[in-house]
Design an enzyme around this catalytic site. Structure first.
Site, PDB file in Angstrom:
ATOM      1  N   LYS A 174       0.639  -1.278  -0.044  1.00 32.09           N
ATOM      2  CA  LYS A 174       0.138  -0.082   0.140  1.00 32.09           C
ATOM      3  C   LYS A 174       0.871   1.151  -0.032  1.00 32.09           C
ATOM      4  CE  LYS A 174      -3.921   1.735   0.233  1.00 32.09           C
ATOM      5  NZ  LYS A 174      -5.210   1.727  -0.732  1.00 32.09           N
ATOM      6  N   ASP A 207      -5.627  -3.333  -2.308  1.00 27.76           N
ATOM      7  CA  ASP A 207      -6.949  -3.137  -2.557  1.00 27.76           C
ATOM      8  C   ASP A 207      -7.331  -3.884  -3.822  1.00 27.76           C
ATOM      9  OD1 ASP A 207      -5.624  -0.915  -2.604  1.00 27.76           O
ATOM     10  OD2 ASP A 207      -7.477   0.372  -2.624  1.00 27.76           O
TER      11      ASP A 207
END
Ligand code: NAD
Length: 343
Positions: A174, A207
């Site tokens: 991330k 994600d």
């Protein structure tokens, strides 16, 4: 003869470990099991979740087969799993997810090896309360990522890809938001990738990766990621192949290797003869591969896949209509493994 520390664990642990031990012994390979309590079972017996005896046994044997251990949610003692991974620096957590014919999973041809950094990051549990005037007003968790830890896990992933003839490594992160921690992990993954020009490299934001794993899991091969992301994604990849009852993991360090199911102690089905023993048996297969007993490992693996594909001797998580339980599934597998090795 292999000396192995055996931790039956909590909840469904003792019943599935019992089956796994019998299946491993059905190959004819000799084991000396050093049975040790940890987790809730050890709290009842010895008033501590990690007795010194379990640590001494692991130090001596260097090989561990472990059932799931209960970790109280919120308060209570800290995770014994995390403590063992840190104590023995079991830095690489290898969680393969390979399609089983005969499960309810709609996903076909999945063959993903997820490699999770096992000692650092948010999951390491470095956290504290912030208390003002005797009132907890906040809490802080520290995601410590080191250059050394990131480099050794990325190198482990590429070495694994190379030695197992895998084509691609995907680093999952991330780094767009956590620029310091995940950013450093990604930077190091890119550096390490340069040493392996024959292995394709790509990176994905966590994600997007979660969505793509569900849309097109066949695009993934080896995944390397940090601790918490790996924890979550490996349950997702377990779901792709039919659930937690089928997925095992290896925790590898420099000296010690610990093998376990990905699932937990499943208190909702404990004591009901419903637990699928395959995940822990697959952990035993990974142990056999680790010590070079490839023929025995293959015999068990083949028998498991054939049995699941036939759909008769499987627990309800695989076939909700079945009357077969943990013990019946175990007995059938033991006789199939004995026949296979006698050939
Ligand atoms: P869980 O994995 O125990 O259970 C999740 C769901 O999957 C439950 O519905 C359970 O019935 C089912 N399930 C799990 N294993 C199965 C099996 N072999 N056969 C059939 N169904 C199975 O997760 P949880 O409920 O979140 O956790 C329970 C406890 O286990 C917690 O204390 C948690 O901390 C611990 N845990 C331990 C480990 C470990 O020791 N490595 C891993 C995960 C969770």
């Amino acid at each position: 003869m292999y000396n192995v520390t055996l931790i039956p664990g909590d909840g469904i642990g003792p019943s599935v470990i019992d089956v796994a031990v019998k299946v491993l012994e059905a190959t004819g390979i000799k084991f000396k099991w050093d049975k040790q309590l940890a987790g809730m079972a050890a709290v009842y017996e010895h008033d501590t979740p990690i007795p010194d005896a379990v640590l001494e046994s692991i130090r001596k044997n260097k090989l561990v087969l472990k059932g799931p251990l209960t970790t109280p949610v919120g308060g209570g003692y800290r995770s014994v799993n995390v403590a063992l991974r840190q104590e023995f620096q079991l830095y690489a957590n290898l969680r393969p997810a390979v399609t089983f014919e005969g499960t309810i999973s709609p996903f076909k041809n999945v063959d993903i090896t997820l490699i999770r950094e096992n000692t650092e990051g948010l999951y390491a549990g470095i956290e504290h309360d912030i208390v003002v005037d005797n009132e907890k007003i906040a809490a802080e968790s520290i995601a410590l990522i080191t250059r050394k830890g990131s480099e050794r896990i990325c190198r482990f992933a590429f070495e694994h890809a190379k030695s197992h003839k895998r084509k691609k490594v995907t680093a999952v992160h991330k780094a767009n938001i956590m620029k310091c921690t995940a950013g450093m992990f990604l930077e190091i993954a890119k550096e390490v990738a340069k040493d392996y020009p024959d292995v394709e490299f790509e990176d994905k934001i966590i994600d997007a990766c979660a969505m793509q794993l569900v849309m097109s899991p066949q695009n993934y091969d080896v995944i390397v990621t940090t601790n918490l992301f790996g924890d979550i994604l490996s349950d997702l990849t377990a779901g792709l192949i039919g659930g937690l009852g089928l997925t095992a993991g290896a925790n590898i360090g420099k000296d010690v290797a610990l093998f376990e199911a990905v699932h937990g102690s499943a208190p909702d089905i404990a004591g009901q003869n419903k637990a699928n023993p395959i995940a822990v048996i697959k952990a035993g297969v990974m142990l056999l591969q680790h010590v070079g007993e490839f023929k025995a490992a293959k015999a068990i693996d083949k028998a498991i896949h054939e049995m699941v594909a036939e759909g008769k001797y499987v627990t309800p998580d695989i076939n909700p209509k079945t009357k077969c339980g943990t013990r019946e599934m175990g007995s059938e597998l033991i006789s199939r493994v004995k026949k296979a090795v006698a050939k």
